[in-house]
Design an enzyme around this catalytic site. Structure first.
Site, PDB file in Angstrom:
ATOM      1  N   LYS A 117     -28.730   1.485 -27.278  1.00 33.62           N
ATOM      2  CA  LYS A 117     -28.813   0.073 -26.893  1.00 33.62           C
ATOM      3  C   LYS A 117     -30.194  -0.505 -27.220  1.00 33.62           C
ATOM      4  O   LYS A 117     -30.304  -1.614 -27.750  1.00 33.62           O
ATOM      5  CB  LYS A 117     -28.487  -0.080 -25.394  1.00 33.62           C
ATOM      6  CG  LYS A 117     -27.026   0.226 -25.106  1.00 33.62           C
ATOM      7  CD  LYS A 117     -26.648   0.262 -23.633  1.00 33.62           C
ATOM      8  CE  LYS A 117     -25.184   0.715 -23.525  1.00 33.62           C
ATOM      9  NZ  LYS A 117     -24.616   0.630 -22.176  1.00 33.62           N
ATOM     10  N   GLN A 121     -27.196   1.332 -16.360  1.00 37.03           N
ATOM     11  CA  GLN A 121     -26.314   2.296 -17.007  1.00 37.03           C
ATOM     12  C   GLN A 121     -25.568   3.123 -15.957  1.00 37.03           C
ATOM     13  O   GLN A 121     -26.165   3.629 -15.007  1.00 37.03           O
ATOM     14  CB  GLN A 121     -27.134   3.207 -17.944  1.00 37.03           C
ATOM     15  CG  GLN A 121     -26.307   4.123 -18.818  1.00 37.03           C
ATOM     16  CD  GLN A 121     -25.510   3.395 -19.912  1.00 37.03           C
ATOM     17  OE1 GLN A 121     -25.815   2.262 -20.280  1.00 37.03           O
ATOM     18  NE2 GLN A 121     -24.490   4.046 -20.424  1.00 37.03           N
ATOM     19  N   ASP A 179     -22.980  -6.811 -18.921  1.00 41.74           N
ATOM     20  CA  ASP A 179     -21.885  -5.833 -18.964  1.00 41.74           C
ATOM     21  C   ASP A 179     -20.536  -6.472 -18.616  1.00 41.74           C
ATOM     22  O   ASP A 179     -19.482  -5.909 -18.911  1.00 41.74           O
ATOM     23  CB  ASP A 179     -22.132  -4.718 -17.931  1.00 41.74           C
ATOM     24  CG  ASP A 179     -22.791  -3.485 -18.540  1.00 41.74           C
ATOM     25  OD1 ASP A 179     -22.539  -3.209 -19.726  1.00 41.74           O
ATOM     26  OD2 ASP A 179     -23.533  -2.804 -17.806  1.00 41.74           O
TER      27      ASP A 179
END
Ligand code: L34
Length: 285
Positions: free
Chosen positions: A53, A97, A120
């Site tokens: 990422k 995460q 997200d």
């Protein structure tokens, strides 16, 4: 024999386009989109995904900040960090995460992320907006899957889609995106009776279970588009493999995504898209 949908190649192209877009945004608004990624603990898979990422952000010209925290960090300290990022006007996206260590309440953490920075698409208000058909941030993996299906020129409308797996991150949201594209959608799972028969109905088959080769070639309808979301480590070889027996299924499918190099890279690329979207939503408000 079916075609491979190359997620790496498609990602390269999309990241190239986004890099141009980010340059134009910088010229127009005087700053680039920025993404904060929080990684708790030292799970090697998570470390690898998060590295991907940060690297992608660099390629696109998005400013990124990796915040690592020890596995024994308290929930309060993590929430305080999220609060700091929520209040930082120069941060457009906040990502924590997953999975988190067991002593931390994942739901509480996701709730704490400011809705407008939820790159997200995991925040409950975002999920509600998705299911209500309101403007929202689409979660990265499902969004990437839809791009890959579009890439093979396959028209989803009126077709039968079977999603195997019912997670909040993939199964449920991809079912909604396919429904929005006018597919007739079935959500199957580990308890589905005669999974093979259900899968054989699918013009679009999405496997998101997390079990090596749960989808065998005999479960694939000839000419189907097969999307493999699984990222499983083979315990014997240590190799990465998907939920689909790719080599055999490719003989039957018209298009199939590989693992690695399929959905994974596209998840990361869609995160870049979502970061730009959040930036734009925040800056024009
Ligand atoms: N908050 N947690 C949050 N957001 C996410 O979107 C994720 N996910 C899933 C796990 N937890 C998360 C990811 O980032 C899965 N995931 C993810 C991201 C990237 C890749 C796989 C899963 C990926 O790049 N896979 C490569 C192989 C990488 C390797 O070798 O380890 C591939 O080619 O499939």
């Amino acid at each position: 024999m079916g075609n491979i949908i190359d997620g790496k190649q498609l990602s390269l192209r999309l990241k190239g386009e986004m890099a141009e877009e980010v340059k134009a945004l910088d010229a127009k608004y005087g700053r680039v989109p920025s993404l904060a990624v929080i990684l708790v603990g030292e799970n090697p898979a998570s470390q690898s995904y998060v590295r991907g990422k940060i690297k992608a952000a660099g390629e696109v010209g998005i400013k990124s900040d990796l915040i690592t925290m020890p596995a024994d960090i308290s929930e309060e300290a993590l929430l305080a960090e999220i609060e700091r990022l929520n209040n930082d006007n120069l941060v457009d996206g906040v990502l924590v995460q997953l999975p988190l260590p067991k002593h931390i309440d994942e739901e509480r953490v996701i709730d704490a992320i400011a809705l407008e920075k939820d790159v997200d698409g995991f925040h409950p208000d975002n999920v509600a907006n998705l299911w209500l058909g309101k403007p929202c941030v689409e979660p990265c993996t499902p969004k990437g899957i839809m791009q890959m299906i579009a890439e093979c020129g396959f028209d989803v409308a009126g077709k039968r889609a079977v999603v195997v797996g019912r997670s909040n991150i993939v199964g449920k949201p991809i079912a909604k995106l396919l429904l929005d594209a006018n597919a007739t959608v079935t959500i199957a799972h580990s308890r589905t009776a005669d999974l093979g028969a259900v899968c054989r109905e699918a013009d679009i088959l999405v496997a998101a279970v997390g079990r090596k080769h749960i989808i065998t070639a005999d479960m694939v309808k000839p000419g189907a588009v097969v999307i493999d979301v699984g990222v499983n480590r083979d315990t014997e070889t240590g190799m990465l493999c998907g939920d689909v027996d790719t080599a055999a299924a490719q003989e039957v499918a018209s298009y199939i995504t590989p693992v690695p190099g399929g959905v994974g890279p596209m998840t990361i690329t869609m995160l870049m898209k979502n970061t730009i979207e959040c930036f734009l939503n925040r800056i024009v408000k």
